[in-house]
Design an enzyme around this catalytic site. Structure first.
Site, short mmCIF file in Angstrom:
data_model
loop_
_atom_site.label_atom_id
_atom_site.label_comp_id
_atom_site.label_asym_id
_atom_site.label_seq_id
_atom_site.Cartn_x
_atom_site.Cartn_y
_atom_site.Cartn_z
N TYR A 1 14.63 -4.61 15.26
CA TYR A 1 14.54 -4.53 13.79
C TYR A 1 15.70 -5.30 13.15
CZ TYR A 1 14.13 -2.37 9.14
OH TYR A 1 13.99 -2.14 7.78
N SER B 1 0.81 -1.23 0.00
CA SER B 1 0.00 0.00 0.00
C SER B 1 0.84 1.27 0.00
CB SER B 1 -0.93 0.00 1.22
OG SER B 1 -0.20 -0.28 2.40
P1 NAP Z 1 6.60 1.97 4.77
O1 NAP Z 1 6.55 3.06 3.78
O2 NAP Z 1 6.43 2.26 6.20
O3 NAP Z 1 5.52 0.86 4.34
C1 NAP Z 1 5.37 -0.30 5.09
C2 NAP Z 1 4.39 -1.23 4.41
O4 NAP Z 1 4.30 -2.42 5.22
C3 NAP Z 1 3.00 -0.62 4.32
O5 NAP Z 1 2.44 -0.94 3.07
C4 NAP Z 1 2.24 -1.33 5.44
O6 NAP Z 1 0.87 -1.53 5.13
C5 NAP Z 1 2.92 -2.69 5.47
N1 NAP Z 1 2.72 -3.37 6.73
C6 NAP Z 1 3.22 -3.07 7.96
N2 NAP Z 1 2.76 -3.94 8.88
C7 NAP Z 1 1.95 -4.82 8.22
C8 NAP Z 1 1.17 -5.96 8.61
N3 NAP Z 1 1.14 -6.37 9.88
N4 NAP Z 1 0.45 -6.62 7.65
C9 NAP Z 1 0.48 -6.22 6.36
N5 NAP Z 1 1.20 -5.14 5.94
C10 NAP Z 1 1.92 -4.46 6.85
O7 NAP Z 1 7.97 1.18 4.67
P2 NAP Z 1 8.97 0.91 3.45
O8 NAP Z 1 10.11 1.80 3.61
O9 NAP Z 1 8.24 0.87 2.16
O10 NAP Z 1 9.46 -0.56 3.85
C11 NAP Z 1 9.12 -1.72 3.11
C12 NAP Z 1 10.08 -2.83 3.52
O11 NAP Z 1 11.42 -2.45 3.22
C13 NAP Z 1 10.06 -3.14 5.02
O12 NAP Z 1 10.20 -4.51 5.23
C14 NAP Z 1 11.30 -2.39 5.53
O13 NAP Z 1 11.79 -2.96 6.70
C15 NAP Z 1 12.23 -2.58 4.36
N6 NAP Z 1 13.31 -1.59 4.31
C16 NAP Z 1 13.06 -0.25 4.26
C17 NAP Z 1 14.12 0.63 4.23
C18 NAP Z 1 13.91 2.11 4.18
O14 NAP Z 1 14.89 2.85 4.43
N7 NAP Z 1 12.73 2.62 3.90
C19 NAP Z 1 15.43 0.16 4.23
C20 NAP Z 1 15.65 -1.20 4.28
C21 NAP Z 1 14.58 -2.07 4.32
P3 NAP Z 1 -0.34 -0.67 5.80
O15 NAP Z 1 0.11 0.75 5.82
O16 NAP Z 1 -1.48 -0.94 4.85
O17 NAP Z 1 -0.58 -1.24 7.17
#
Ligand code: NAP
Length: 241
Positions: free
Chosen positions: A151, A10
């Site tokens: 984390y 999302s």
């Molecule tokens: P984000 O913008 O906060 O989005 C997180 C996504 O995860 C949202 O779509 C949220 O859905 C979903 N989510 C969270 N809890 C959930 C649950 N219990 N069930 C289903 N969906 C859930 O984060 P992002 O940066 O895109 O991160 C995506 C992935 O990349 C994560 O695994 C994160 O750890 C990893 N990552 C991110 C970074 C970074 O710097 N941004 C770096 C390394 C790795 P809803 O809002 O619909 O609940």
């Protein structure tokens, strides 16, 4: 047409991957949990471009909800060919302040979800003797982050699962890989102040923060490649080498 199930589609990285794979011609089932409005908007925007995707609300930290999600996906498009375990949460906190509840929430959302989703899609992949599983980990799962111990543990767990599963599932022609991004510009990092972002940029050989599209490109490559499994690939601009 191959079918992709992506968790946490999302917002942020998952949204970018889901939209681009849908444009590339994959059947896409986009999972969301709290951001219903955003998920519906993505579906609507794609529909206006003539692209149909399915969206499904499930908290992927709960086995029963994951079971229903995979059943839904199978009923729409048949077995899942590509699973992208992307859903995740992050929290900055001193190790001694982490409560049992916070620890369990982090581990169940970031790590147990990968266990549940993978187990639920596997019978279909084994039946097809074909599959691609991509787990979104993090550089912090490789090198550890201060004030993000839970984390870091969850992401290190994903990396361990990736390597072990790749060995177990290789003979069934199922590839399992992790992408361990560096800092990517999404809402997850809204709480990092600009001075720290500037510092990270300066310490990154390629001189910038990552963008969701950088992760999509890596996903696309891992989907198309046929000889890579058990690897942790880290698009991070050289921040961690
Ligand atoms: P984000 O913008 O906060 O989005 C997180 C996504 O995860 C949202 O779509 C949220 O859905 C979903 N989510 C969270 N809890 C959930 C649950 N219990 N069930 C289903 N969906 C859930 O984060 P992002 O940066 O895109 O991160 C995506 C992935 O990349 C994560 O695994 C994160 O750890 C990893 N990552 C991110 C970074 C970074 O710097 N941004 C770096 C390394 C790795 P809803 O809002 O619909 O609940």
């Amino acid at each position: 047409m191959k079918t992709v199930l992506i968790t946490g589609g999302s917002r942020g990285i998952g949204k970018c991957i889901a939209e681009n794979l849908a444009r590339d011609g994959y059947n896409v089932v986009l999972n969301y949990n709290k951001s219903e409005k955003q998920a519906k908007q993505i579906q609507k925007d794609l529909k206006e471009q003539g692209i149909l995707i399915e969206i499904y609300k499930a908290d992927v930290s709960k086995r029963e909800e994951v079971k229903k999600m995979v059943k839904f996906s199978n009923s729409k498009f048949g077995n899942v060919d590509i699973l992208i375990n992307n859903a995740g949460i992050a929290k900055l906190e001193m190790f001694n302040d982490i409560t049992d509840e916070e620890w369990n929430e982090m581990l169940s959302t970031n790590l147990n979800s990968v266990f549940y989703c993978t187990q639920e899609v596997l019978p279909g992949m084994i039946h097809n003797k074909n599959g691609c599983i991509i787990n979104i980990s993090s550089i912090w799962g490789l090198v550890g982050a201060s004030c993000e111990v839970a984390y870091s543990v969850s992401k290190a767990g994903i990396n361990g699962m990736t390597k072990a599963l790749a060995k177990e599932l290789g003979p069934s022609n199922i590839r399992v890989n992790s992408i361990a991004p560096g800092v990517i510009d999404t809402e997850m990092n809204n709480n990092i102040d600009n001075a720290i972002k500037e510092e990270i940029k300066n310490e990154t050989p390629l001189g910038r923060i990552g963008r969701p599209i950088d992760i999509y490109r890596c996903v696309k490559w891992l989907i198309e490649d046929e000889f890579t499994t058990g690897q942790i690939i880290s698009p991070n601009g050289g921040y961690v080498i």
